[in-house]
Design a protein around this motif. Structure first.
Motif, short mmCIF file in Angstrom:
data_model
loop_
_atom_site.label_atom_id
_atom_site.label_comp_id
_atom_site.label_asym_id
_atom_site.label_seq_id
_atom_site.Cartn_x
_atom_site.Cartn_y
_atom_site.Cartn_z
N ARG A 85 0.88 -1.17 0.00
CA ARG A 85 0.00 0.00 0.00
C ARG A 85 0.91 1.22 0.00
O ARG A 85 1.69 1.43 0.92
CB ARG A 85 -0.90 0.00 1.23
N ASN A 86 0.86 2.00 -1.05
CA ASN A 86 1.74 3.15 -1.23
C ASN A 86 1.02 4.45 -0.91
O ASN A 86 -0.12 4.65 -1.35
CB ASN A 86 2.20 3.23 -2.69
N VAL A 132 15.18 5.07 0.31
CA VAL A 132 14.58 6.41 0.26
C VAL A 132 13.06 6.29 0.16
O VAL A 132 12.33 7.00 0.86
CB VAL A 132 15.15 7.23 -0.92
N LYS A 133 12.57 5.39 -0.68
CA LYS A 133 11.12 5.18 -0.80
C LYS A 133 10.52 4.79 0.55
O LYS A 133 9.48 5.30 0.96
CB LYS A 133 10.85 4.09 -1.86
N CYS A 134 11.19 3.88 1.26
CA CYS A 134 10.70 3.46 2.58
C CYS A 134 10.68 4.62 3.57
O CYS A 134 9.72 4.78 4.32
CB CYS A 134 11.58 2.33 3.12
N ILE A 135 11.71 5.44 3.55
CA ILE A 135 11.77 6.61 4.43
C ILE A 135 10.64 7.58 4.11
O ILE A 135 9.96 8.09 5.01
CB ILE A 135 13.15 7.31 4.31
N GLU A 136 10.41 7.81 2.82
CA GLU A 136 9.33 8.71 2.40
C GLU A 136 7.96 8.18 2.80
O GLU A 136 7.09 8.94 3.22
CB GLU A 136 9.40 8.96 0.90
N GLU A 137 7.77 6.88 2.69
CA GLU A 137 6.49 6.28 3.09
C GLU A 137 6.30 6.39 4.60
O GLU A 137 5.21 6.71 5.08
CB GLU A 137 6.41 4.81 2.64
N ARG A 138 7.36 6.13 5.37
CA ARG A 138 7.27 6.27 6.84
C ARG A 138 6.96 7.71 7.21
O ARG A 138 6.12 7.99 8.07
CB ARG A 138 8.58 5.82 7.48
N GLU A 144 3.52 0.44 6.30
CA GLU A 144 3.57 -0.72 5.40
C GLU A 144 5.00 -1.08 4.98
O GLU A 144 5.31 -2.23 4.71
CB GLU A 144 2.73 -0.41 4.15
N PHE A 145 5.89 -0.10 4.94
CA PHE A 145 7.25 -0.30 4.45
C PHE A 145 8.27 -0.54 5.56
O PHE A 145 9.47 -0.61 5.28
CB PHE A 145 7.67 0.90 3.59
N ALA A 146 7.83 -0.67 6.80
CA ALA A 146 8.76 -0.78 7.94
C ALA A 146 9.68 -1.99 7.82
O ALA A 146 10.90 -1.88 8.02
CB ALA A 146 7.98 -0.84 9.25
#
Length: 193
Positions: A22-23, A142-148, A154-156
């Protein structure tokens, strides 16, 4: 005669990444490839400036720019599928090679050689490809950091795995990039100014 290579490359924007997640903000392989190209270039610059190497930084950027273009044909397979077992991994590598050759066939014969070395790893460019692999992981991080940052947990697990994967590479250029640039991805626009 018409050649379709660049029209195919323009289709990178239609291939979505992270399809099982889930983005908060969707990402396509065109956006991702630009970021990987910039980070690969930065890693090569760091290698030259901070470590005294003499890498071809422009070629590093090109390798990053084209690194996922085969996904125009294969699609972006989710990591759990792609790396489920060695048989699937080997089959996917064969599929990628076929896709790369198919894309190269869309170029005029006299231009193919200029692209083969950024589609296929040559022995003399092995280190550039290692930097590209690190840049690919850093871009995903970077994508994971931005999602957090957007409040999406969801990206943890992916973020934790990516931190470990980058650390396991033992690549000084990546460590320097993380130290100098990665903290800024957690900041707001006002904090970056």
């Amino acid at each position: 005669m018409n050649y379709h290579f660049f029209a195919m490359m323009s289709r990178m924007k239609y291939i979505e990444r992270w399809s099982l997640m889930r983005n908060s903000v969707n990402e396509n392989i065109s956006e991702h490839s630009l970021e990987v190209a910039m980070i690969t270039h930065a890693l090569a610059v760091i290698s030259n400036v901070r470590m005294g190497n003499s890498l071809n930084v422009e070629k590093a950027a090109l390798i990053g720019m084209y690194h996922d273009c085969t996904e125009i044909i294969t699609g972006d397979l989710p990591t759990p599928v792609k790396y489920h077992n060695t048989q699937l991994q080997e089959a996917f590598l064969q599929m990628e090679e076929l896709a790369a050759n198919r894309l190269l066939d869309l170029l005029p014969a006299d231009m193919k050689g200029a692209y083969e070395s950024v589609f296929f790893q040559a022995e003399e460019d092995e280190y550039l490809w290692k930097l590209k692999k690190a840049a690919d992981k850093l871009s995903a991080l970077v994508k994971c950091i931005e999602e957090r940052k957007a409040g999406n947990s969801e990206f943890a697990k992916a973020e934790k795995a990516l931190w470990q994967a980058v650390s396991d590479m033992h690549l000084r250029e990546a460590e320097i990039f993380i130290e100098l640039f990665l903290p800024s991805y957690s900041l707001t626009l006002d904090e970056l100014s």
